[in-house]
Write an enzyme that holds these catalytic residues in place. Structure first.
Site, PDB file in Angstrom:
ATOM      1  N   HIS A 138      -7.227  -5.174  10.194  1.00  0.00           N
ATOM      2  CA  HIS A 138      -7.050  -4.889   8.755  1.00  0.00           C
ATOM      3  C   HIS A 138      -5.731  -5.485   8.248  1.00  0.00           C
ATOM      4  O   HIS A 138      -4.752  -5.542   8.963  1.00  0.00           O
ATOM      5  CB  HIS A 138      -7.139  -3.389   8.447  1.00  0.00           C
ATOM      6  CG  HIS A 138      -5.988  -2.558   8.944  1.00  0.00           C
ATOM      7  ND1 HIS A 138      -6.158  -1.272   9.393  1.00  0.00           N
ATOM      8  CD2 HIS A 138      -4.665  -2.808   9.053  1.00  0.00           C
ATOM      9  CE1 HIS A 138      -4.987  -0.773   9.752  1.00  0.00           C
ATOM     10  NE2 HIS A 138      -4.056  -1.691   9.555  1.00  0.00           N
TER      11      HIS A 138
ATOM     12  N   ASP B   1       0.817  -1.209   0.000  1.00  0.00           N
ATOM     13  CA  ASP B   1       0.000   0.000   0.000  1.00  0.00           C
ATOM     14  C   ASP B   1       0.853   1.263   0.000  1.00  0.00           C
ATOM     15  O   ASP B   1       2.067   1.205   0.168  1.00  0.00           O
ATOM     16  CB  ASP B   1      -0.971  -0.011   1.201  1.00  0.00           C
ATOM     17  CG  ASP B   1      -0.308  -0.511   2.492  1.00  0.00           C
ATOM     18  OD1 ASP B   1       0.931  -0.512   2.562  1.00  0.00           O
ATOM     19  OD2 ASP B   1      -1.034  -0.895   3.414  1.00  0.00           O
TER      20      ASP B   1
ATOM     21  N   ASP C 244      -7.493  -3.397  14.480  1.00  0.00           N
ATOM     22  CA  ASP C 244      -8.864  -3.681  14.021  1.00  0.00           C
ATOM     23  C   ASP C 244      -8.892  -4.827  13.002  1.00  0.00           C
ATOM     24  O   ASP C 244      -9.898  -5.064  12.353  1.00  0.00           O
ATOM     25  CB  ASP C 244      -9.519  -2.419  13.419  1.00  0.00           C
ATOM     26  CG  ASP C 244      -8.774  -1.906  12.183  1.00  0.00           C
ATOM     27  OD1 ASP C 244      -7.759  -2.515  11.783  1.00  0.00           O
ATOM     28  OD2 ASP C 244      -9.216  -0.881  11.611  1.00  0.00           O
TER      29      ASP C 244
ATOM     30  N   GLU D 264      -9.730  -2.062   5.331  1.00  0.00           N
ATOM     31  CA  GLU D 264     -10.366  -1.710   6.589  1.00  0.00           C
ATOM     32  C   GLU D 264     -11.592  -2.579   6.846  1.00  0.00           C
ATOM     33  O   GLU D 264     -12.101  -3.240   5.925  1.00  0.00           O
ATOM     34  CB  GLU D 264     -10.784  -0.225   6.537  1.00  0.00           C
ATOM     35  CG  GLU D 264      -9.626   0.730   6.276  1.00  0.00           C
ATOM     36  CD  GLU D 264      -8.700   0.890   7.493  1.00  0.00           C
ATOM     37  OE1 GLU D 264      -8.543  -0.063   8.266  1.00  0.00           O
ATOM     38  OE2 GLU D 264      -8.131   1.985   7.655  1.00  0.00           O
TER      39      GLU D 264
HETATM   40  P1  PGA Z   1       2.232  -1.689  12.583  1.00  0.00           P
HETATM   41  O1  PGA Z   1       1.078  -1.439  11.511  1.00  0.00           O
HETATM   42  O2  PGA Z   1       3.100  -2.778  12.070  1.00  0.00           O
HETATM   43  O3  PGA Z   1       2.970  -0.362  12.649  1.00  0.00           O
HETATM   44  O4  PGA Z   1       1.562  -2.050  13.872  1.00  0.00           O
HETATM   45  C1  PGA Z   1       0.435  -2.517  10.923  1.00  0.00           C
HETATM   46  C2  PGA Z   1      -0.828  -2.078  10.211  1.00  0.00           C
HETATM   47  O5  PGA Z   1      -1.504  -1.155  10.657  1.00  0.00           O
HETATM   48  O6  PGA Z   1      -1.162  -2.701   9.185  1.00  0.00           O
END
Ligand code: PGA
Length: 279
Positions: free
Chosen positions: A143, A72, A141, A148
């Site tokens: 995702h 992304d 959450d 999302e």
């Molecule tokens: P993080 O983010 O590795 O910084 O916890 C992961 C995400 O939100 O996909």
């Protein structure tokens, strides 16, 4: 699904880096046979990238015949902004390894036509022969990439408006000012990741324990997009102890009892046999 439970985040980073190294080496990439990796950004994979750089410098792995596709990128954030995923990938990983820059693909969140950019990205993945190993992290959450809660589990690469939880979680990277976090991103879809031959998801910390529980112990649900990987034939989740806090003792015991089997997955020399079972 395999669940590898390790003591802490640094063990997760090392295990993941060893797994990537072994998987690429077993594949025996060459000029006519590139290995295709899907890659994440974020704090979770950071330690894995550090280890992979170390292994490459020690001659244990080469990225010369590897193509990468990142999951992304934010929309409308300049490429050289320190929080852009272009910036993260080049500075955290690509500039330290022997990958040919033309083989490292990242969605362009500043493209004049974002829909076309997403379509082209899907086509480039197809032209590369599909993704052999897609590595991902998740949000609290649930995702995966920027899919999302409520995203279609068959979604493809597209523009996505970020959820409030994600904006708040990422505000720490934008001076704790949620208004500065880009509201949209380009992201591969759940379906895009599901098409990979193998998926490896890294999960650390008690703040992601509920998401891990939803991913493993409850049903497939588009409100927890990571749960889609219950239906992938080769999903590997690597997590630390803290991330298991919401799992049943029975579940944790079962997967921990498999630690000898899991250890074999990263042992050098037991190579081709495992590879054959995957393809
Ligand atoms: P993080 O983010 O590795 O910084 O916890 C992961 C995400 O939100 O996909």
């Amino acid at each position: 699904m395999r669940l590898v439970i390790l003591d802490n985040a640094s063990d997760v980073a090392e295990w993941a880096a060893k797994y990537v190294t072994k998987t690429i080496n077993d594949f025996q990439p060459g000029p006519n046979k590139y290995f295709v990796l899907g890659l994440p950004t974020g704090s979770t994979p950071y330690g894995m990238y550090q280890k992979l750089i170390e292994y490459q410098k020690a001659g244990k792995i080469s990225f010369k015949y590897v193509k990468t596709f990142n999951m992304d990128e934010y929309v409308n954030l300049p490429r050289d902004h320190p929080e852009s995923y272009h910036y993260y990938m080049w500075n955290t990983f690509f500039k330290h390894i022997d990958i040919d820059p033309k083989n490292a693909h990242i969605l362009d969140g500043n493209a004049p036509d974002l829909v076309k950019e997403c379509l082209n990205y899907e086509n480039k993945i197809k032209e590369a022969g599909g993704i052999d190993l897609f590595i991902g992290g998740i949000g609290p959450d649930g995702h995966i990439a920027f899919n999302e809660p409520g995203s279609s589990l068959t979604s493809r690469t597209r523009v996505k408006t970020l959820a409030q939880d994600t904006l708040e979680a990422n505000a720490r990277f934008f001076g704790n000012d949620v208004s500065k976090v880009p509201k949209q991103a380009l992201t591969v879809g759940v379906g895009t990741v599901m098409d990979a031959k193998e998926v490896m998801i890294l999960i650390n910390g008690s703040h992601k324990a509920f998401a891990l529980y939803k991913a493993i112990e409850e049903g497939v649900n588009h409100m927890w997009t990571v749960s889609a990987f219950q239906q992938h034939p080769h999903t590997l989740i690597i997590c630390d102890e803290d991330a298991t806090l919401e799992l049943r003792v029975k579940t944790v015991k079962y997967f921990k009892a498999l630690s000898d089997v899991h250890q074999k997955l990263i042992q050098e020399n037991e190579t081709m046999e495992r590879y054959r079972t995957l393809h």
